[in-house]
Design an enzyme around this catalytic site. Structure first.
Site, PDB file in Angstrom:
ATOM      1  CE  LYS A  46      -1.807   1.777   4.092  1.00  0.00           C
ATOM      2  NZ  LYS A  46      -1.432   2.992   4.285  1.00  0.00           N
ATOM      3  CG  ASN A  47       2.569   2.724   3.419  1.00  0.00           C
ATOM      4  OD1 ASN A  47       1.228   2.884   3.248  1.00  0.00           O
ATOM      5  ND2 ASN A  47       2.980   2.326   4.807  1.00  0.00           N
ATOM      6  CB  CYS A  89      -5.152  10.497  11.644  1.00  0.00           C
ATOM      7  SG  CYS A  89      -3.611   9.829  12.000  1.00  0.00           S
ATOM      8  NE  ARG A 145       0.175  10.500  10.049  1.00  0.00           N
ATOM      9  CZ  ARG A 145       0.064   9.427   9.502  1.00  0.00           C
ATOM     10  NH1 ARG A 145      -0.911   8.793   9.445  1.00  0.00           N
ATOM     11  NH2 ARG A 145       1.244   8.817   8.854  1.00  0.00           N
ATOM     12  CG  ASP A 172       6.887  20.306  10.169  1.00  0.00           C
ATOM     13  OD1 ASP A 172       6.544  19.347  10.497  1.00  0.00           O
ATOM     14  OD2 ASP A 172       7.824  20.563  10.590  1.00  0.00           O
ATOM     15  CG  ASP A 221       2.973   1.500   9.522  1.00  0.00           C
ATOM     16  OD1 ASP A 221       2.531   2.227  10.091  1.00  0.00           O
ATOM     17  OD2 ASP A 221       3.329   1.767   8.296  1.00  0.00           O
ATOM     18  NE  ARG A 246      -6.781   4.431   5.856  1.00  0.00           N
ATOM     19  CZ  ARG A 246      -5.779   4.451   6.745  1.00  0.00           C
ATOM     20  NH1 ARG A 246      -6.040   4.532   8.100  1.00  0.00           N
ATOM     21  NH2 ARG A 246      -4.391   4.858   6.190  1.00  0.00           N
TER      22      ARG A 246
HETATM   23  C1  UD1 Z   1       4.537   6.893   6.137  1.00  0.00           C
HETATM   24  C2  UD1 Z   1       3.605   5.558   6.116  1.00  0.00           C
HETATM   25  C3  UD1 Z   1       2.967   5.201   7.614  1.00  0.00           C
HETATM   26  C4  UD1 Z   1       4.008   4.980   8.520  1.00  0.00           C
HETATM   27  C5  UD1 Z   1       4.773   6.320   8.701  1.00  0.00           C
HETATM   28  C6  UD1 Z   1       6.272   5.976   9.413  1.00  0.00           C
HETATM   29  C7  UD1 Z   1       2.766   6.022   3.839  1.00  0.00           C
HETATM   30  C8  UD1 Z   1       1.508   6.095   3.085  1.00  0.00           C
HETATM   31  N1  UD1 Z   1       2.471   6.146   5.329  1.00  0.00           N
HETATM   32  O1  UD1 Z   1       3.614   8.070   6.844  1.00  0.00           O
HETATM   33  O2  UD1 Z   1       2.194   4.032   7.415  1.00  0.00           O
HETATM   34  O3  UD1 Z   1       3.598   4.800   9.685  1.00  0.00           O
HETATM   35  O4  UD1 Z   1       5.463   6.491   7.202  1.00  0.00           O
HETATM   36  O5  UD1 Z   1       6.689   4.909   9.080  1.00  0.00           O
HETATM   37  O6  UD1 Z   1       3.605   5.658   3.410  1.00  0.00           O
HETATM   38  N2  UD1 Z   1       6.714  14.503  10.874  1.00  0.00           N
HETATM   39  C9  UD1 Z   1       7.157  15.779  11.226  1.00  0.00           C
HETATM   40  N3  UD1 Z   1       7.128  16.834  10.083  1.00  0.00           N
HETATM   41  C10 UD1 Z   1       6.748  16.283   8.895  1.00  0.00           C
HETATM   42  C11 UD1 Z   1       6.373  15.074   8.578  1.00  0.00           C
HETATM   43  C12 UD1 Z   1       6.374  14.158   9.633  1.00  0.00           C
HETATM   44  O7  UD1 Z   1       7.335  16.238  12.300  1.00  0.00           O
HETATM   45  O8  UD1 Z   1       6.435  17.225   8.084  1.00  0.00           O
HETATM   46  C13 UD1 Z   1       6.800  13.291  11.918  1.00  0.00           C
HETATM   47  C14 UD1 Z   1       5.340  12.729  12.042  1.00  0.00           C
HETATM   48  O9  UD1 Z   1       4.598  13.311  12.779  1.00  0.00           O
HETATM   49  C15 UD1 Z   1       6.178  11.354  12.632  1.00  0.00           C
HETATM   50  C16 UD1 Z   1       7.429  10.988  11.879  1.00  0.00           C
HETATM   51  O10 UD1 Z   1       7.659  12.461  11.567  1.00  0.00           O
HETATM   52  O11 UD1 Z   1       6.211  11.465  13.980  1.00  0.00           O
HETATM   53  C17 UD1 Z   1       7.305  10.260  10.740  1.00  0.00           C
HETATM   54  O12 UD1 Z   1       6.344  10.543  10.018  1.00  0.00           O
HETATM   55  P1  UD1 Z   1       6.345  10.388   8.313  1.00  0.00           P
HETATM   56  O13 UD1 Z   1       7.499   9.409   8.045  1.00  0.00           O
HETATM   57  O14 UD1 Z   1       6.164  11.685   7.747  1.00  0.00           O
HETATM   58  O15 UD1 Z   1       4.930   9.438   8.087  1.00  0.00           O
HETATM   59  P2  UD1 Z   1       3.948   9.303   6.928  1.00  0.00           P
HETATM   60  O16 UD1 Z   1       5.195   9.570   5.631  1.00  0.00           O
HETATM   61  O17 UD1 Z   1       2.796  10.231   6.929  1.00  0.00           O
END
Ligand code: UD1
Length: 420
Positions: free
Chosen positions: A22-23, A115, A120, A123, A306, A398
């Site tokens: 999925k990811n 969520c 989430r 930035d 995950d 999902r």
């Molecule tokens: C992806 C995966 C999700 C998985 C996650 C972490 C997909 C569709 N989803 O989510 O299943 O749980 O990686 O392996 O691929 N963060 C910030 N700032 C940002 C972005 C993220 O502080 O701009 C933080 C988040 O709150 C979290 C951490 O960084 O604590 C990792 O998040 P991130 O890797 O971005 O998760 P996703 O890419 O949304």
């Protein structure tokens, strides 16, 4: 809304085939927006999240055809606005921002809501777009990005909780059509990032270093169509291996990439379960209750967040006291209250769940709160005495293709019923 009923105590045995990731599929489908030419993507799992992504692409003007696991997207013309109604159902819809900015040099995408697994933020994605030369505004719930021209830059994608996966994806997708060279430092190293980079390179991009902490992207003027096979879903594989540990008499997952699930098989080995590797399959053998342990989630190649909820379900009936700490999403513990309803002894201390193993879990009506938490409740139900009723199973749909049917193939008694 459907419910899943799990009649506990049935031993699982046999093998199942793991679906496409999925990811990986979500950002790869988004990346098809970067070319006018058709892209053929095989192994796209039939999930509500992938279906939402296809709806978003259709809304943006792409033509989408789906035949079983193969999706063909032709984005001959695209427009750059994805309103709230179209994107609100899935947080990962944020990954259309990068390709829209790359192709159209502007994009307006509604800001995804929060969520249950935490705040989430995005930035780091926005900081990255700015570094490429885009102006970023958040207005009336929309993110607007605009750049007459994108130029290569050095961008750091490592935040407080480690590197961001979709942030790394978004910047790669915007940078492939920019002028000059972009260097992503602190890049996410997840196999799904590598799969996306491979897909983009097959389209004519020039990306090196995906899978390491530094990704280098030399911008090109245009990309072309391609054909690609999505990698197997390592989290689905891990979930079925944990099912094998919880209730198995010998469970094999086929069509997996053993290296991608190494952190998971290492932990299951530490819990005392014999694991056997063959070419593209992994078997887990029974060995009584799991041995308690300390476990921390980390960015890849560490143990994945995950899989944290599923491990909490397994360790609920372990021998001894375990401590599970989620370093990536420290608030991701919605499953704990539900597991407690089934007799688990879990104490939350900040980002750590302290789990005292019990001999038995008892079936109870429980509520799914997010994708992986729901899977954990189903796994706990496999072990519990009685019939566990998991409601709000749309969360499971999902991200798991036919979870109930695949468990049935292994001998579990799992029913899906329409809720009254
Ligand atoms: C992806 C995966 C999700 C998985 C996650 C972490 C997909 C569709 N989803 O989510 O299943 O749980 O990686 O392996 O691929 N963060 C910030 N700032 C940002 C972005 C993220 O502080 O701009 C933080 C988040 O709150 C979290 C951490 O960084 O604590 C990792 O998040 P991130 O890797 O971005 O998760 P996703 O890419 O949304």
């Amino acid at each position: 809304m459907d419910k899943i009923l799990i009649h506990g105590g049935r031993p699982l045995s046999g093998s199942i085939k793991i679906s496409g990731s999925k990811n990986s599929a979500l950002p790869i489908l988004a990346a098809t927006l970067l070319t006018r030419e058709p892209c053929i993507v095989h192994g796209v799992p039939d999930l509500s999240d992938t279906n939402y992504m296809l709806q978003i692409l259709t809304h943006l003007g792409a033509q989408v055809e789906r035949a079983s696991g193969t999706v063909t997207v032709t984005a001959e013309k695209v427009h750059s606005v994805a309103p709230y109604d179209v994107v609100r159902k899935m947080r990962a819809s944020v990954c259309v921002l990068g390709p829209l900015l790359g192709r159209c040099k502007e994009a307006t995408v509604a800001l995804p809501g929060g969520c249950v697994i935490g705040d989430r933020p995005i930035d780091l994605h926005l900081k990255g777009f700015e570094a490429l030369g885009a102006a970023v505004r958040v207005q009336a719930g929309d993110i607007k990005v605009f750049a007459p021209k994108l130029s290569g830059a050095v961008i750091n994608m490592h935040g407080k909780f480690g590197p961001t996966v979709l942030g790394t994806d978004n910047i790669m997708m915007a940078a492939v059509l920019s002028d000059g060279v972009t260097v992503i430092e602190g890049a996410a190293q997840e196999p799904e990032v590598v799969d996306l980079a491979n897909f983009l390179n097959q389209m004519g991009a020039k990306i090196e270093g995906a899978g390491t902490r530094r990704i280098i992207i030399e911008g090109v003027s245009e990309l072309h169509g391609t054909e690609h096979w999505v990698i197997p879903d390592r989290i689905e594989a891990g979930t079925f291996l944990v099912a094998g540990a919880i209730a198995g008499k010998g469970v094999t997952v086929n069509r997996v990439e053993p290296e991608h699930v190494r952190a998971i098989t290492d932990v299951l080995t530490r819990c005392g379960f014999p694991i056997k590797f063959a070419d593209r399959s992994i078997s887990i053998l029974p060995n009584g209750a799991a041995t308690a342990l300390e476990l921390k989630t980390e960015p890849y190649p560490g143990f994945p967040t995950d899989m944290q909820a599923q491990m909490c379900a397994l360790l609920s009936t372990s021998k001894g006291i375990s401590a599970v700490t989620d370093n990536v999403f420290p608030q991701r513990y919605m499953h704990v209250a539900e597991l407690k309803r089934m007799g688990a002894k879990v104490q939350l201390e900040g980002a750590t769940a302290v789990i005292e193993g019990v001999d038995r879990l008892l079936a109870a009506p429980v509520m799914a709160s997010d994708l992986r938490a729901s899977a954990a409740l189903v796994l706990a139900g496999l072990k519990a005495d009685g019939v566990t009723e998991v409601s709000r199973v749309y969360h499971i749909d999902r991200g798991y293709e036919r979870l109930d049917e695949k468990l049935g193939e292994l001998g579990a008694h799992v029913e899906r019923v329409k809720a009254a």
